[in-house]
Design an enzyme around this catalytic site. Sequence first.
Site, PDB file in Angstrom:
ATOM      1  N   THR A 104       0.873  -1.183   0.000  1.00  0.00           N
ATOM      2  CA  THR A 104       0.000   0.000   0.000  1.00  0.00           C
ATOM      3  C   THR A 104       0.903   1.223   0.000  1.00  0.00           C
ATOM      4  O   THR A 104       2.013   1.171   0.535  1.00  0.00           O
ATOM      5  CB  THR A 104      -0.906   0.055   1.235  1.00  0.00           C
ATOM      6  OG1 THR A 104      -0.061   0.070   2.381  1.00  0.00           O
ATOM      7  CG2 THR A 104      -1.830  -1.135   1.309  1.00  0.00           C
ATOM      8  N   TRP A 135     -18.694  16.023  12.189  1.00  0.00           N
ATOM      9  CA  TRP A 135     -17.783  15.670  11.109  1.00  0.00           C
ATOM     10  C   TRP A 135     -18.237  16.259   9.782  1.00  0.00           C
ATOM     11  O   TRP A 135     -19.421  16.207   9.436  1.00  0.00           O
ATOM     12  CB  TRP A 135     -17.692  14.150  10.957  1.00  0.00           C
ATOM     13  CG  TRP A 135     -16.892  13.496  12.037  1.00  0.00           C
ATOM     14  CD1 TRP A 135     -16.409  14.085  13.174  1.00  0.00           C
ATOM     15  CD2 TRP A 135     -16.484  12.134  12.090  1.00  0.00           C
ATOM     16  NE1 TRP A 135     -15.719  13.173  13.926  1.00  0.00           N
ATOM     17  CE2 TRP A 135     -15.747  11.963  13.285  1.00  0.00           C
ATOM     18  CE3 TRP A 135     -16.648  11.041  11.242  1.00  0.00           C
ATOM     19  CZ2 TRP A 135     -15.189  10.741  13.651  1.00  0.00           C
ATOM     20  CZ3 TRP A 135     -16.099   9.823  11.603  1.00  0.00           C
ATOM     21  CH2 TRP A 135     -15.370   9.685  12.804  1.00  0.00           C
ATOM     22  N   LYS A 194     -13.027  17.604  11.565  1.00  0.00           N
ATOM     23  CA  LYS A 194     -13.757  17.570  12.833  1.00  0.00           C
ATOM     24  C   LYS A 194     -14.019  19.000  13.276  1.00  0.00           C
ATOM     25  O   LYS A 194     -13.142  19.696  13.752  1.00  0.00           O
ATOM     26  CB  LYS A 194     -12.942  16.811  13.881  1.00  0.00           C
ATOM     27  CG  LYS A 194     -12.725  15.377  13.431  1.00  0.00           C
ATOM     28  CD  LYS A 194     -11.837  14.576  14.344  1.00  0.00           C
ATOM     29  CE  LYS A 194     -11.583  13.217  13.730  1.00  0.00           C
ATOM     30  NZ  LYS A 194     -10.600  13.225  12.614  1.00  0.00           N
ATOM     31  N   GLU A 198      -5.883  -3.882   0.183  1.00  0.00           N
ATOM     32  CA  GLU A 198      -6.149  -4.955   1.152  1.00  0.00           C
ATOM     33  C   GLU A 198      -7.402  -5.761   0.823  1.00  0.00           C
ATOM     34  O   GLU A 198      -7.650  -6.796   1.420  1.00  0.00           O
ATOM     35  CB  GLU A 198      -6.314  -4.349   2.561  1.00  0.00           C
ATOM     36  CG  GLU A 198      -5.034  -3.795   3.169  1.00  0.00           C
ATOM     37  CD  GLU A 198      -4.771  -2.339   2.802  1.00  0.00           C
ATOM     38  OE1 GLU A 198      -5.230  -1.892   1.730  1.00  0.00           O
ATOM     39  OE2 GLU A 198      -4.110  -1.649   3.593  1.00  0.00           O
TER      40      GLU A 198
END
Length: 547
Positions: A185, A447, A442, A333
């Site tokens: 990754t 959010w 935030k 993944e």
Amino acid sequence: MQGLMQDRPLLISSLIEHAATFHPHTEIVSRLPEGQVHRTTWQGICLRSRQVANALRQLGIRQGDRVGTLAWNSYRHLALYYGVSGSGAVLHTVNPRLFPEQIDYIVNHAEDQVLLFDINFAKLVEQLAPSLKSVRAFIALTDRAHMPDIQVPNLLCFDELADAQPTEYAWPEFDERSASSLCYTSGTTGNPKGVMYTHRSTVLHSLMALVPDTFGLSASETLLLIVPMFHANAWGTPYAAAMVGAKLVLPGPYMDGESVYALLRDERVSFSLGVPTVWMMLFQYLDQHPELDPKTLGVRRILIGGAAVPRAMLERFEQTFGAEVMQGWGMTETSPIGVVSKLLPKHAALGGEELVKIKLKQGRGVWGVELKIVDAEGKALPWDGVAFGHLHVRGPWIAAGYFRGEGGEVLDAEGFFPTGDVATIDPDGYLQLVDRAKDVIKSGGEWISSIDVENAAASHPGVAEAAVIGVAHPKWQERPLLLVVRRPGTAVTKFEVLDYLGKRIAKWWLPDEVLFVDTLPHTATGKLLKTKLRESYRDYQLPSARP
Ligand code: ADP
């Protein structure tokens, strides 16, 4: 009581033998780094992959050894996909767009025994070679005439090496859970981590890539793979295409708008896949060439993943190409199929805004991938399309951990992999990505989705690309800062952008400031590099935060 069916291992070698037997004459077209267009067939790839397997044996490569590639999409890379993994060695596709230090780290971490590279990377390989301790041979993916003039130990010519081998090779049979390929990754934070696929995970993933409600591939399809073969195995399509004998078109290093357009046209491509940035390059080319009519290309489907599909992109493909846009969410993944966007029968009657809203969601679950969203304590949240939480996934092609135990134990108590993404799931099972957990802004205990604000901004005709990051704020903790790259030839202003956004997103989501920049930084897989942006603007004082 045990059943009485044959227990045949799911091995990658079976895919190429199938393609060669049942689709021997279907073409594999590549644009080579040397410039010319090359044509072979599934049969040609099969014979070449057997020669690769013989060559590896001659070089002393054993089962489980890692074989690295630094290469674009081409028939040579495809032959390595099958020759390396089929022989029981592990194909390690290295992303050549990474920084040299990262490549150095990855190749050493993987302990690649051999490194095969496209000639464009010859200088890079020469620079890296002294520190690549495990590499016993460097093999240039070219013919004798194009061999690079570099100083590296044991430099070999791929075509020469392969030509000298027999085209007969008996693929070994082994445990289907053996490692087949390795992909790191990008590691936006910390060191890159290796995801080790298995033969079993790869074959099962390919099967799922074929069903009509995911990519729905078949022998009638011509696929242009713009997504690189070093990016999560080009989303598994080189394997899935062999399973059904689809024609493949491989663009080599040529992913600019003009080259992509030419391949779409000349090869009568029906299906293409890539990240949003490559499609933006295609659109820029089309902007400069209004005389071209993309409808005449006959492209039927475009698969976009890796980052959210901007609305403007969806609409442009639908309207000017007459193509269906499919979105996929996934990650290295997850092999990478996680969810795929497809409409349900009940949506047939929908139109307008309602339909667009569904199409812009990342997609629905597919068999083999269990999903859950959880709160900070790991408690499952409802699938009501409103509650958002950390997305965890589980299934036979999802990583169980990283190579050499990097990152420690990664699965949660129920064996799900935490993706690092924050999402909602609606009652129909459509997943909508809110943000990466580390990118979400935030503000005052709530959010803000940077993705939503970016997409809203990017749909303004004067905006070529937009990025939103959270910047420290004394009262709200963080507030959004919007960075905009103007579309060439336009002069959109801050107030126009804010006014436009004001009609599309909640008032408290509106960026506190809009700055115009010439370019935005991207990761090696073509996504916005938010870490870099946050670093650059760490000390930036928003007007609203000034005393
Ligand atoms: P990296 O970008 O780190 O190289 P990946 O290619 O595996 O690694 O990226 C996976 C991430 O990309 C996901 O976790 C998600 O944040 C993002 N992503 C993938 N597909 C989509 C999508 N359709 N919409 C929004 N974000 C996406």
